[in-house]
Scaffold this active site. Structure first.
Site, PDB file in Angstrom:
ATOM      1  N   ARG A  13       0.843  -1.198   0.000  1.00  0.00           N
ATOM      2  CA  ARG A  13       0.000   0.000   0.000  1.00  0.00           C
ATOM      3  C   ARG A  13       0.878   1.247   0.000  1.00  0.00           C
ATOM      4  NH1 ARG A  13      -0.876   4.789   2.477  1.00  0.00           N
ATOM      5  NH2 ARG A  13      -0.487   3.800   4.492  1.00  0.00           N
ATOM      6  N   ASP A  14       1.384   1.634   1.138  1.00  0.00           N
ATOM      7  CA  ASP A  14       2.192   2.853   1.251  1.00  0.00           C
ATOM      8  C   ASP A  14       3.443   2.761   0.380  1.00  0.00           C
ATOM      9  OD1 ASP A  14       3.524   5.151   2.066  1.00  0.00           O
ATOM     10  OD2 ASP A  14       3.057   4.892   4.169  1.00  0.00           O
ATOM     11  N   HIS A  45       4.273   4.473  12.985  1.00  0.00           N
ATOM     12  CA  HIS A  45       4.532   4.433  11.544  1.00  0.00           C
ATOM     13  C   HIS A  45       5.519   5.557  11.246  1.00  0.00           C
ATOM     14  CE1 HIS A  45       3.008   4.019   7.232  1.00  0.00           C
ATOM     15  NE2 HIS A  45       3.641   5.190   7.197  1.00  0.00           N
ATOM     16  N   CYS A  64       3.728   9.751   1.137  1.00  0.00           N
ATOM     17  CA  CYS A  64       2.391  10.290   0.917  1.00  0.00           C
ATOM     18  C   CYS A  64       2.339  11.103  -0.376  1.00  0.00           C
ATOM     19  CB  CYS A  64       1.982  11.171   2.105  1.00  0.00           C
ATOM     20  SG  CYS A  64       0.370  11.956   1.902  1.00  0.00           S
ATOM     21  N   ASN A  97       9.135   4.869   3.575  1.00  0.00           N
ATOM     22  CA  ASN A  97       8.949   4.338   4.920  1.00  0.00           C
ATOM     23  C   ASN A  97      10.270   3.827   5.472  1.00  0.00           C
ATOM     24  OD1 ASN A  97       5.758   3.837   5.415  1.00  0.00           O
ATOM     25  ND2 ASN A  97       6.263   3.638   3.265  1.00  0.00           N
TER      26      ASN A  97
END
Length: 308
Positions: A15-16, A208, A241, A250
Site C-alpha cells: 500500500r504505502d 509508523h 504520501c 517508509n
C-alpha cells in the site's frame, strides 16, 4: 536498556510502499510479493487502499488483489486503508474484514489528503465505527502528521491528546501514530509517548515512521524504549504520501528486522528470506531500493581475507 522479547511488524509495502512508484504493478506482481513475504514469515499486511483510482492509480486493483491473496489463506492479517465511509463500503463489498481509517492531526494536510478537516474526519469516523460494528469488521485508526505537518509545522502534544480522547469513544482495534513525512526525532518520540501513556496508561499503540531525514531506526528505538512493540515498515524502504511535499520512503523492513535481531529481539521474520524478497522487489519495480542491509549484508557477514 530494557527491551521487549518480541516486536510485531506490519508490512505496508503493498500500500504505502507502492503508491508513489512510477510503475503501476500488476495484480500478479503484487500477489507474488505478498506470497514471498508470507514465506519469509510476515504475518500482517496493509495490502492496499480503497481510494479514488484517479488520485492514487497504483491502488486501483486493491479489491482484485485481496481476492487473490485470500484464496484459502487464513494465516495473515490483511488490512485495507480507507479514507472515508465509501472506502469502507467498497472494502465490505470485497469481504475485507479489517480496515484502517486514516486522518491527519493537521487540518491543512487532512484537507490536502481527504478534502476534510480533522473534525470532519472524526465525524466520519462515527459513521465508520457504526458500519464496522454492524458488519463485523475490525476498525484500525491511524493519525497522520502526529509528529509534524509539512504545511503547518509542529503539532502540539495537547492536540494529539485531545484527538486521542475523542477516539476513546470508538471501538478501535489498533491505533497507529504516524510520522507522515519523517519530521520526528527520538527525543520528540520519547516525550510524546510519555504524555500519551500518562494520559491513557492502557492504550496500545503502533507507530509508523518514514526515513525522510535518516532518523527512522533511531525513532523506532526511542519508541521501543518508551514501551511500543508494534511498527509499520515497508520492504525496501519504499513509499511516501502523494499529498505531502518532500515525502519519501517508509522505514525499511529489512533494516528494522536486522536491527531487532541484532539486539536479540524476535520477530516472526526470516531475514535471509526477506532479503531475497527485497531483491525481487528491485527487479519488479525496475530500480534499486533504499535499504542498507540488502546492499551491505547483515552485521555478521564475513569476507575472505584478500591474498597478498
Amino acid at each position: 536498556m530494557e527491551l521487549p522479547k518480541v516486536i510485531k511488524i506490519n508490512e505496508v509495502v503493498l500500500r504505502d510502499g507502492l503508491q508513489l512508484e512510477k510503475k503501476i504493478l500488476s495484480v500478479e506482481e503484487k500477489t507474488l510479493l505478498f506470497n514471498e513475504l508470507q514465506v519469509a514469515g510476515v504475518k500482517s499486511f496493509e495490502f492496499g487502499s480503497f481510494v479514488h483510482p484517479k488520485r492514487v492509480p497504483q491502488m486501483a486493483t486493491s479489491g482484485e488483489l485481496f481476492t487473490n491473496i485470500t484464496n484459502g489463506n487464513e494465516d495473515a492479517d490483511l488490512i485495507a486503508l480507507v479514507p472515508n465511509l465509501k472506502g469502507v463500503e467498497i472494502a465490505k463489498s470485497f469481504a475485507v474484514k479489517q480496515v484502517n481509517f486514516v486522518f491527519s492531526a493537521s487540518d491543512t494536510h487532512n484537507l490536502q489528503n481527504v478534502q476534510s478537516t480533522t473534525q470532519e474526519s472524526l465525524e466520519e469516523l462515527r459513521l465508520i465505527d457504526n458500519f464496522c460494528k454492524v458488519n463485523d469488521m475490525l476498525l484500525d485508526v491511524t493519525i497522520a502528521t502526529t509528529f509534524g505537518c509539512p504545511f503547518e509545522g509542529d503539532i502540539s502534544i495537547e492536540r494529539i491528546l485531545t484527538i486521542l480522547e475523542s477516539l476513546s469513544h470508538f471501538t478501535v482495534n489498533n491505533l497507529t501514530l504516524a510520522d507522515t513525512t519523517g519530521m520526528a526525532n527520538p527525543l520528540q518520540v520519547h516525550e510524546l509517548l510519555n504524555e500519551v501513556f500518562a494520559a491513557q496508561p492502557d492504550l496500545d499503540v503502533s507507530l509508523h515512521f518514514h526515513n525522510t531525514r535518516g532518523l527512522g531506526l533511531a525513532n523506532i528505538l526511542a519508541a521501543i524504549q518508551s514501551g511500543v512493540t508494534s511498527f509499520d515498515t515497508a520492504l525496501g524502504g519504499l513509499g511516501g504520501c502523494p499529498f505531502a511535499p518532500g515525502a519519501t520512503g517508509n522505514v525499511c523492513t529489512e533494516d528494522v528486522v536486522h536491527m531487532l535481531h541484532s539486539m536479540n529481539i524476535e520477530t516472526t521474520i526470516d531475514l535471509d528470506r526477506l532479503l531475497e524478497v527485497s531483491r525481487l522487489l528491485e527487479r519488479i519495480i525496475e530500480h534499486p531500493n533504499s535499504g542498507y542491509i540488502v546492499k551491505a549484508g547483515p552485521y555478521n557477514r564475513r569476507y575472505s581475507i584478500p591474498s597478498v
